[in-house]
Design an enzyme around this catalytic site. Structure first.
Site, mmCIF file in Angstrom:
data_model
loop_
_atom_site.group_PDB
_atom_site.id
_atom_site.type_symbol
_atom_site.label_atom_id
_atom_site.label_comp_id
_atom_site.label_asym_id
_atom_site.label_seq_id
_atom_site.Cartn_x
_atom_site.Cartn_y
_atom_site.Cartn_z
ATOM 1 N N SER A 84 0.848 -1.187 0.000
ATOM 2 C CA SER A 84 0.000 0.000 0.000
ATOM 3 C C SER A 84 0.888 1.245 0.000
ATOM 4 C CB SER A 84 -0.957 -0.050 1.195
ATOM 5 O OG SER A 84 -2.122 0.670 0.933
ATOM 6 N N ASP A 118 -8.816 -5.763 -5.361
ATOM 7 C CA ASP A 118 -8.405 -4.612 -4.566
ATOM 8 C C ASP A 118 -8.728 -3.313 -5.295
ATOM 9 O OD1 ASP A 118 -7.215 -2.847 -2.830
ATOM 10 O OD2 ASP A 118 -5.159 -3.336 -3.433
ATOM 11 N N HIS A 153 -6.450 -6.599 -0.985
ATOM 12 C CA HIS A 153 -5.349 -5.671 -0.719
ATOM 13 C C HIS A 153 -4.109 -6.398 -0.193
ATOM 14 C CE1 HIS A 153 -3.967 -1.613 -0.556
ATOM 15 N NE2 HIS A 153 -3.824 -1.574 0.756
#
EC number: 3.4.16.2
Length: 496
Positions: A179, A430, A455
């Site tokens: 991320s 995601d 994710h």
């Protein structure tokens, strides 16, 4: 979707357990990573040393000597001085111990790569606070909270490790992150290619800036997840907003909504937008954590939770009251799967005040990501991207205004083909994949797609229920890392 809350709740995935006061458009600028619970236990106990390194508060000025202690973790059980490597986690916007305990992939491959594991905490998060209790006092103290300063911290820490750990000096370092941490891993390789031989950037939306991708792509992917998980599921959610609007027009309707949704506090007409934002945030969170096995972040969730949710949302062509009763059953999967919760609380919750404050400042300066919805390509109420509104809220909260072009100026936007040795992994489930690199750019800037991945599923520890797509992704990632390590040692051998 809420007029100004949409942008912010999209990023509000830092553990909600402490209430803080933030302006409406800043509340949801939480973070890019999964909801985290500081009391949750890791799947596997991790053994590591907790260490600190003295960093300069400002790496780029010469008139200050102010320093702070950056926390970092080291695990060297499988590290070999001969032919080994260093896997360096570029810390996200939160406590580094949580990332250490929830990045099982690094632990799983440590023995195979003869690797020392290092987890570096991001400045202004966890215990790495440059000004102690005054760190978030005002924008003057926050002025050194930037991705550039964080990358410089990582570079200085790697130099320190190589100077002080016998056997580490001549070993290859690989940056790994997920991320925002994945964005940092990629940017670290771009800006400091002499420090790391390569980077694994998992679920890293490095193109979610300016107009590099459509502003509606994130919520469109969320909607696709629900549409594919059950017949009429996304359409039921799309129709629920008007149902809420109609029922909230009267006092009796508000009272009915409070009871039907099992809310902890009575709704007023002023609460309706917040209610819809809270529901929207739930669907977004589910898209991020749609894992193939039961998991526990904010609360226990079943395997493939969106499929479970969609079992209650099969028929959009029912009365408003029945539709919203079904919405409650769907919400209950997320908030009360364990059956322990007596009522649902829509009152504002966010991460520990320091973490949320830090990220909201970053979102008000350089991490400016446009989001929008139109209610046609997605299942949410229409909402336009409004930079001025965000800018005004940021100025009132922090006394700063965002620079939406700075990230692309610093890191190149889509013009990154001159860089090498970065693997960008993205899960098709995601929503952040919409801002990620999903196609190979060159032979050494490689995209790995996980068809059944939410994710950064690939960074999680291995599980018997892992789909084939994530097993293949991890295999590819390890193969690339082995190649980088081999090339490093081959090059070192030729120089002697």
């Amino acid at each position: 979707m809420g007029r100004r809350a949409l942008l912010l709740l999209l990023l509000s995935f830092l553990a909600p357990w402490t209430t803080i006061a933030l302006r409406p458009a800043l509340r949801a600028l939480g973070s890019l990573h999964l909801p985290t619970n500081p009391t949750s236990l890791p799947a596997v106990a991790k053994n590591y040393s907790v260490l600190y390194f003295q960093q300069k508060v400002d790496h780029f000025g010469f008139n200050t000597v102010k320093t702070f202690n950056q926390r970092y973790l080291v695990a060297d059980k499988y590290w070999k001085k001969n032919g080994g490597s260093i896997l360096f986690y570029t810390g996200n916007e939160g406590d580094i111990i949580w990332f250490c305990n929830n990045t099982g992939f690094m632990w799983d491959v440590a023995e195979e790569l003869k690797a020392m594991l290092v987890f570096a905490e991001h400045r202004y998060y966890g215990e790495s606070l440059p000004f102690g209790d005054n760190t978030f006092k005002d924008s003057r103290h926050l002025n050194f909270l930037t991705s550039e300063q964080a990358l410089a911290d990582f570079a200085e820490l790697i130099k320190h490790l190589k100077r002080t750990i016998p056997g580490a000096e001549n070993q290859p370092v690989i940056a790994i992150g997920g991320s925002y941490g994945g964005m940092l891993a990629a940017w670290f390789r771009m800006k400091y290619p002499h420090m790391v031989v390569g980077a694994l950037a998992a679920s890293a939306p490095i193109w979610q800036f300016e107009d590099l991708v459509p502003c509606g792509v994130f919520m469109k992917i969320v909607t696709t997840d629900f549409r594919k998980s059950g017949p009429h599921c996304s359409e039921s959610i799309r129709r629920s907003w008007d149902a809420i609007n109609r029922l909230s027009n009267t006092g009796s309707g508000l009272q009915w909504l409070t009871g039907a949704l099992h809310l902890c506090s009575p709704l007023t007409s002023q609460d309706i937008q917040h209610l819809k934002d809270w529901i929207s945030e739930t669907w977004v969170n589910l898209a991020m954590v749609d894992y193939p096995y039961a998991s526990n972040f904010l609360q226990p969730l079943p395997a493939w939770p969106i499929k479970v949710v969609c079992q209650y949302l099969k028929n959009p062509n029912v009365s408003d009251s029945l539709l919203l009763q079904n919405i409650f059953q769907a919400l209950n999967v997320y908030y009360n799967y364990s059956g322990q919760v007596k009522c649902l609380n829509i009152s504002e919750t966010a991460t520990s005040s320091l973490g949320t404050l830090g990220w909201s400042y970053q979102a008000c300066t350089e991490v400016v990501m446009p989001f929008c919805t139109n209610g046609v390509d997605d299942m949410f109420e229409p909402h336009s991207w409004n930079l001025k509104e965000l800018s005004d809220d940021c100025f009132q909260q922090w006394g700063v205004r965002p620079r939406p072009s700075w990230i692309t100026t610093m890191y190149g936007g889509k013009n990154i083909s001159s860089h090498t040795n970065i693997v960008f992994s993205n899960g098709e489930l995601d929503p952040w994949s919409g801002g990620g690199v999903t196609k190979d750019i060159t032979d050494t800037l490689v995209a790995v797609t996980i068809s059944e991945g939410a994710h950064h599923l690939d960074l999680r520890t291995k599980n018997a229920l892992d789909p084939t797509s994530v097993l293949l992704a991890r295999s590819l990632e390890v193969r690339h890392m082995k190649n980088w390590i081999r090339d490093f040692y081959d090059s070192a051998g030729k120089q002697h």
